[in-house]
Design a protein around this motif. Structure first.
Motif: not given
Length: 491
Positions: A158-172
């Motif tokens: 949760a602390r490492a929740l940078v904007p890139e991880r808040m976008l849509y993730g990989e479907p796999e």
């Protein structure tokens, strides 16, 4: 002289300002709107002025004015200075009071559904346990879960929740988790795969459903273990498959019987390392025979490895997938039984030639699984907590299995005969001739024991009567108490 409504009774508008939820003007608006839609207030009927209605209802004029203004804005009223307010909704726009004509809204369950929809709605799985009961199958020892270690993993991610991880993730699925799964499955289960073959799901059931959609056409044949997992039956029936029950004996699925009954079946669903519900293990000759038939006929094999890491007499047996040289086996596993049910993380290992298709289908159905719990699970595995927890639970469940079997032996009731118990999180106990599991489970439910029936897990006419008794979620003392409560119910 104040204007009055033309023959319209507004007694239904009486509201108690001290009760109900929401602002008074909103509740008045909803009452009037519903009356217009239902026809209680007919088209073109005249309503009192806001001043008159406020006096009759005992409200402030501002309350009534707000309700009328909202109705006017939405087209339900037509307001004219000096003429009052008229119901503006025409007759044809009102909600129908009678049953809809053919092709209209559904009148009963199943009306208006597609054939697939009717199958899905008609196949209802038993409700999952929402409380801890001693005999609930496949329920982890939640009180022994390393919650602090898991909380630290969640907090780190949760602390490492940078904007890139808040976008849509990989479907796999989240790549670090897929890499951790692939790294674990090789040495632990003998699965041969690259992390790119791993797809993350919320449950095995979700993986079964997507597999059925992608690999089965209407009328395709499917081998199902007899008896077998009800969730698999539901997934394949919903896809319109033709189900062929294949008996299971002490050596697992009778492959020769499957070849005789349905030689052109498109898929076989198996739980070879710990068959559900009988608990037996498929022998090596039958595993090889299944793989050879899949290679020769083009049949797919879906291997569900739901709890086989919990093996007590020997090391966990290697998966069939690791023996597959023809690329015909899909391998399903879950964290929900090892960790805790509300985690909602499972996975499917697909042959390389299916990766692209499964990924595209995954994207078009759910999009992608939530990233944060996947990241925490990858952290938990990389930190070594997962393997440590598995090792601990293997010892705990072995003790609990022994406690259940010992209690059943001590009670010595000949009406209940335990079956195979070398692995897993449950034992199936067969009932003597003349005993029915339906009436028995109804009695155990009244005692909140959590036992499941065996007979509904058969697809054919011949059905054994018995109980599926979980042991992993209760302490040894709790299991002994539960057996003492169970045995008197057998008579």
């Amino acid at each position: 002289m104040p204007k009055r409504s033309q023959g319209v009774s507004l007694s239904f508008l009486m509201l108690d300002s001290s009760r109900g939820t929401g602002p008074l003007h909103r509740r008045l608006y909803e009452r009037l709107r519903e009356a217009i839609l239902s026809g209680t207030l007919a088209p073109r009927s005249r309503l009192p002025s806001t001043r008159t209605l406020a006096r009759e209802l005992g409200f402030s004029r501002g309350t009534v004015e707000e309700a009328f203004a909202q109705l006017d804005a939405e087209g339900f009223l037509e307001r004219r200075v000096g003429s009052g307010s008229l119901v503006a909704l025409p007759e044809h726009a009102r909600a129908p009071r009678s049953a809809p004509a053919r092709g209209g809204a559904p009148r009963a369950r199943g009306d208006g559904l597609s054939r697939r929809g009717r199958r899905m709605a008609g196949d209802v799985l038993p409700a999952e346990a929402r409380d801890v009961r001693p005999f609930t199958p496949c329920l982890p020892a939640l009180e022994l879960f390393p919650a602090k270690a898991w909380a630290r993993a969640v907090a780190r991610q949760a602390r490492a929740l940078v904007p890139e991880r808040m976008l849509y993730g990989e479907p796999e699925g989240f790549r670090p988790l897929r890499e951790a799964i692939a790294a674990h499955l090789g040495p632990a289960r003998g699965v041969r795969c690259d992390w790119r073959q791993v797809l993350v799901f919320s449950s095995t059931q979700q993986a079964l459903d997507l597999t059925a959609r992608l690999l089965l056409d209407e009328g395709d044949g499917v081998w199902l273990e007899e008896p077998g997992y009800l969730g698999a039956r539901v997934a394949f029936e919903s896809a319109g498959a033709r189900l062929h029950p294949v008996p299971v004996d002490a050596r697992g699925l009778q492959v020769d019987t499957g070849r005789t009954r349905a030689p052109r079946a498109r898929l076989a669903y198996v739980t070879p390392s710990h068959q559900y519900p009988l608990g037996v293990t498929m022998s090596l000759p039958r595993r090889l025979a299944l793989l050879e038939h899949a290679r020769a006929s083009g049949m797919w094999v879906l291997e569900d490895d739901y709890d086989s890491e919990f093996r007590y007499a020997t090391r966990p047996l290697a998966a069939i997938q690791g023996m597959d040289a023809a690329g015909r086996v899909l391998y399903a596993g879950t964290f929900n039984k090892v960790m805790f049910p509300s985690l909602r993380l499972a996975f499917l290992v697909v042959p390389p030639g299916l990766v692209e298709s499964f990924t595209a289908a995954r994207a078009s159905t759910e999009g992608h699984p939530p990233t944060l719990p996947q990241a925490a699970m990858a952290d938990f595995m990389d930190s070594g907590h997962y393997v440590t927890h598995l090792r601990h639970m293997r010892q705990v469940y072995s003790e609990r299995r022994d406690a259940l079997l010992d209690a059943l032996r001590r009670e010595g009731n000949p009406s209940l005969r335990p079956g195979a118990a070398e692995a897993g999180m449950h034992v199936t106990a067969f009932l003597a001739s003349g005993c029915e599991d339906l009436a028995l489970v109804e009695r155990t439910d009244a005692r909140r024991l959590g036992a499941r029936r065996l007979s509904p897990l058969y697809l054919g006419r011949k059905r054994e009567q018995g109980l599926v008794l979980g042991f992993s979620g209760a302490s040894p003392a709790g299991l002994r108490t539960a057996v003492r409560e169970l045995v008197p119910l057998l008579s």
